[in-house]
Design a protein around this motif. Sequence first.
Motif, PDB file in Angstrom:
ATOM      1  N   ALA A 126       0.837  -1.153   0.140  1.00 53.91           N
ATOM      2  CA  ALA A 126       0.084   0.046  -0.160  1.00 53.91           C
ATOM      3  C   ALA A 126       0.939   1.317  -0.069  1.00 53.91           C
ATOM      4  N   HIS A 127       1.911   1.476   0.900  1.00 57.77           N
ATOM      5  CA  HIS A 127       2.846   2.344   0.908  1.00 57.77           C
ATOM      6  C   HIS A 127       3.504   2.456  -0.537  1.00 57.77           C
ATOM      7  N   THR A 128       3.867   1.725  -0.958  1.00 53.72           N
ATOM      8  CA  THR A 128       4.629   1.528  -2.292  1.00 53.72           C
ATOM      9  C   THR A 128       3.666   2.173  -3.428  1.00 53.72           C
ATOM     10  N   ALA A 129       2.671   1.546  -3.419  1.00 52.73           N
ATOM     11  CA  ALA A 129       1.497   2.055  -4.467  1.00 52.73           C
ATOM     12  C   ALA A 129       1.473   3.676  -4.478  1.00 52.73           C
ATOM     13  N   MET A 130       1.193   4.104  -3.235  1.00 51.84           N
ATOM     14  CA  MET A 130       0.787   5.427  -2.808  1.00 51.84           C
ATOM     15  C   MET A 130       1.994   6.267  -3.264  1.00 51.84           C
ATOM     16  N   ALA A 131       3.037   5.926  -2.792  1.00 53.44           N
ATOM     17  CA  ALA A 131       4.583   6.704  -3.214  1.00 53.44           C
ATOM     18  C   ALA A 131       4.633   6.879  -4.783  1.00 53.44           C
ATOM     19  N   MET A 132       4.430   5.883  -5.276  1.00 55.48           N
ATOM     20  CA  MET A 132       4.427   5.522  -6.920  1.00 55.48           C
ATOM     21  C   MET A 132       3.459   6.425  -7.473  1.00 55.48           C
ATOM     22  N   ALA A 133       2.423   6.496  -7.086  1.00 58.09           N
ATOM     23  CA  ALA A 133       1.082   7.336  -7.618  1.00 58.09           C
ATOM     24  C   ALA A 133       1.498   8.871  -7.924  1.00 58.09           C
ATOM     25  N   VAL A 134       2.078   9.202  -6.429  1.00 53.06           N
ATOM     26  CA  VAL A 134       2.215  10.664  -6.623  1.00 53.06           C
ATOM     27  C   VAL A 134       3.656  11.198  -6.842  1.00 53.06           C
ATOM     28  N   ARG A 135       4.244  10.242  -7.515  1.00 56.79           N
ATOM     29  CA  ARG A 135       5.617  10.800  -8.137  1.00 56.79           C
ATOM     30  C   ARG A 135       5.305  11.670  -9.272  1.00 56.79           C
ATOM     31  N   ASP A 136       6.166  12.677  -9.288  1.00 53.82           N
ATOM     32  CA  ASP A 136       5.986  13.762 -10.335  1.00 53.82           C
ATOM     33  C   ASP A 136       6.077  13.057 -11.932  1.00 53.82           C
ATOM     34  N   ASP A 137       6.749  12.317 -12.055  1.00 53.37           N
ATOM     35  CA  ASP A 137       6.988  11.820 -13.465  1.00 53.37           C
ATOM     36  C   ASP A 137       5.881  10.391 -13.714  1.00 53.37           C
ATOM     37  N   ASN A 138       5.095  10.168 -12.983  1.00 51.84           N
ATOM     38  CA  ASN A 138       4.129   8.995 -12.817  1.00 51.84           C
ATOM     39  C   ASN A 138       3.342   9.380 -14.214  1.00 51.84           C
ATOM     40  N   ALA A 139       3.278   8.609 -15.168  1.00 54.32           N
ATOM     41  CA  ALA A 139       2.245   8.814 -16.141  1.00 54.32           C
ATOM     42  C   ALA A 139       1.461   7.313 -16.559  1.00 54.32           C
ATOM     43  N   VAL A 140       1.110   6.699 -15.558  1.00 58.64           N
ATOM     44  CA  VAL A 140       0.713   5.094 -15.834  1.00 58.64           C
ATOM     45  C   VAL A 140      -0.745   5.077 -15.228  1.00 58.64           C
ATOM     46  N   SER A 141      -1.317   4.140 -15.501  1.00 59.83           N
ATOM     47  CA  SER A 141      -2.797   3.803 -14.861  1.00 59.83           C
ATOM     48  C   SER A 141      -2.535   3.574 -13.336  1.00 59.83           C
ATOM     49  N   ALA A 142      -4.080   3.349 -12.799  1.00 59.37           N
ATOM     50  CA  ALA A 142      -4.108   2.904 -11.555  1.00 59.37           C
ATOM     51  C   ALA A 142      -3.464   1.493 -11.432  1.00 59.37           C
ATOM     52  N   GLU A 143      -4.119   0.522 -12.562  1.00 61.31           N
ATOM     53  CA  GLU A 143      -4.017  -0.803 -12.811  1.00 61.31           C
ATOM     54  C   GLU A 143      -2.282  -0.999 -12.747  1.00 61.31           C
ATOM     55  N   HIS A 144      -1.642  -0.268 -13.401  1.00 57.54           N
ATOM     56  CA  HIS A 144      -0.111  -0.419 -13.569  1.00 57.54           C
ATOM     57  C   HIS A 144       0.299  -0.016 -11.841  1.00 57.54           C
ATOM     58  N   VAL A 145       0.142   0.795 -11.502  1.00 56.69           N
ATOM     59  CA  VAL A 145       0.870   1.265 -10.257  1.00 56.69           C
ATOM     60  C   VAL A 145       0.418   0.200  -9.349  1.00 56.69           C
ATOM     61  N   LEU A 146      -0.784  -0.386  -9.251  1.00 50.95           N
ATOM     62  CA  LEU A 146      -0.985  -1.391  -8.169  1.00 50.95           C
ATOM     63  C   LEU A 146      -0.154  -2.949  -8.658  1.00 50.95           C
ATOM     64  N   ALA A 147      -0.223  -3.244  -9.715  1.00 50.75           N
ATOM     65  CA  ALA A 147       0.506  -4.344 -10.141  1.00 50.75           C
ATOM     66  C   ALA A 147       2.104  -4.008  -9.959  1.00 50.75           C
ATOM     67  N   ALA A 148       2.582  -2.899 -10.202  1.00 47.17           N
ATOM     68  CA  ALA A 148       3.954  -2.907  -9.982  1.00 47.17           C
ATOM     69  C   ALA A 148       4.373  -2.743  -8.629  1.00 47.17           C
ATOM     70  N   ALA A 149       3.341  -2.634  -7.359  1.00 45.80           N
ATOM     71  CA  ALA A 149       3.634  -2.422  -6.081  1.00 45.80           C
ATOM     72  C   ALA A 149       3.147  -3.772  -5.487  1.00 45.80           C
ATOM     73  N   GLY A 150       2.733  -4.772  -6.433  1.00 44.64           N
ATOM     74  CA  GLY A 150       2.391  -5.992  -5.872  1.00 44.64           C
ATOM     75  C   GLY A 150       0.929  -6.285  -5.219  1.00 44.64           C
ATOM     76  N   VAL A 151       0.321  -5.290  -5.825  1.00 39.10           N
ATOM     77  CA  VAL A 151      -1.360  -5.547  -5.307  1.00 39.10           C
ATOM     78  C   VAL A 151      -1.829  -6.363  -6.491  1.00 39.10           C
ATOM     79  N   THR A 152      -2.165  -7.608  -6.373  1.00 44.65           N
ATOM     80  CA  THR A 152      -2.685  -8.309  -7.347  1.00 44.65           C
ATOM     81  C   THR A 152      -4.207  -8.293  -7.584  1.00 44.65           C
ATOM     82  N   PRO A 153      -4.735  -8.614  -8.762  1.00 45.95           N
ATOM     83  CA  PRO A 153      -6.131  -8.501  -8.922  1.00 45.95           C
ATOM     84  C   PRO A 153      -6.825  -9.531  -8.142  1.00 45.95           C
ATOM     85  N   ALA A 154      -6.571 -10.560  -7.577  1.00 44.11           N
ATOM     86  CA  ALA A 154      -6.951 -11.694  -6.869  1.00 44.11           C
ATOM     87  C   ALA A 154      -7.291 -11.082  -5.429  1.00 44.11           C
ATOM     88  N   ALA A 155      -6.341 -10.392  -4.980  1.00 40.16           N
ATOM     89  CA  ALA A 155      -6.472  -9.818  -3.593  1.00 40.16           C
ATOM     90  C   ALA A 155      -7.307  -8.800  -3.509  1.00 40.16           C
TER      91      ALA A 155
END
Length: 165
Positions: A126-155
């Motif tokens: 959760a902390h990883t996803a939140m930090a990734m989302a607010v990076r100034d250079d983040n230009a990806v979707s919510a699904e990409h951020v969550l997947a990159a942070a290890g938040v799986t769709p099944a969970a």
Amino acid sequence: MSRLVPVQLLADTNGEPVPPGSAMLRLETTSRRTGTFDGAWWPRSRDLGSQLSGLVIALTARLGTVSRVGLDTSGWDETPGHLVVAGHTVHVDWSAAGESTMIVTRGAQDRFLFLVVPPQTAPGPAHTAMAMAVRDDNAVSAEHVLAAAGVTPAARTSVPSRSPG
């Protein structure tokens, strides 16, 4: 009746255990607002009344009066058209945002896009996803951020209806 849960800034929780029933919030720290997301929110249950009320109070203190919130219906147990928070009516628009996102409107047109981290997510991802989302250079979707942070769709499908604790 839902109980109001506290909202903490992500920086305030770094290295500390996350208290049960608390919502987590991180706002973008730059004034340019060039990334996809302006902030990230980690509600702790699907109980919209308790979770959103605390968030609106925290956002109002930092951004000014929140007039509308856009959410996806699949993430919540109830779908009211509005909530009264601290004596102020906040309109809730359903399906106005994609899954794992929320649109917050201040005034008539000032909009902020938030990543919504699923409630059951472990603190580390959760902390990883939140930090990734607010990076100034983040230009990806919510699904990409969550997947990159290890938040799986099944969970994301096993979400508590009420706040723990």
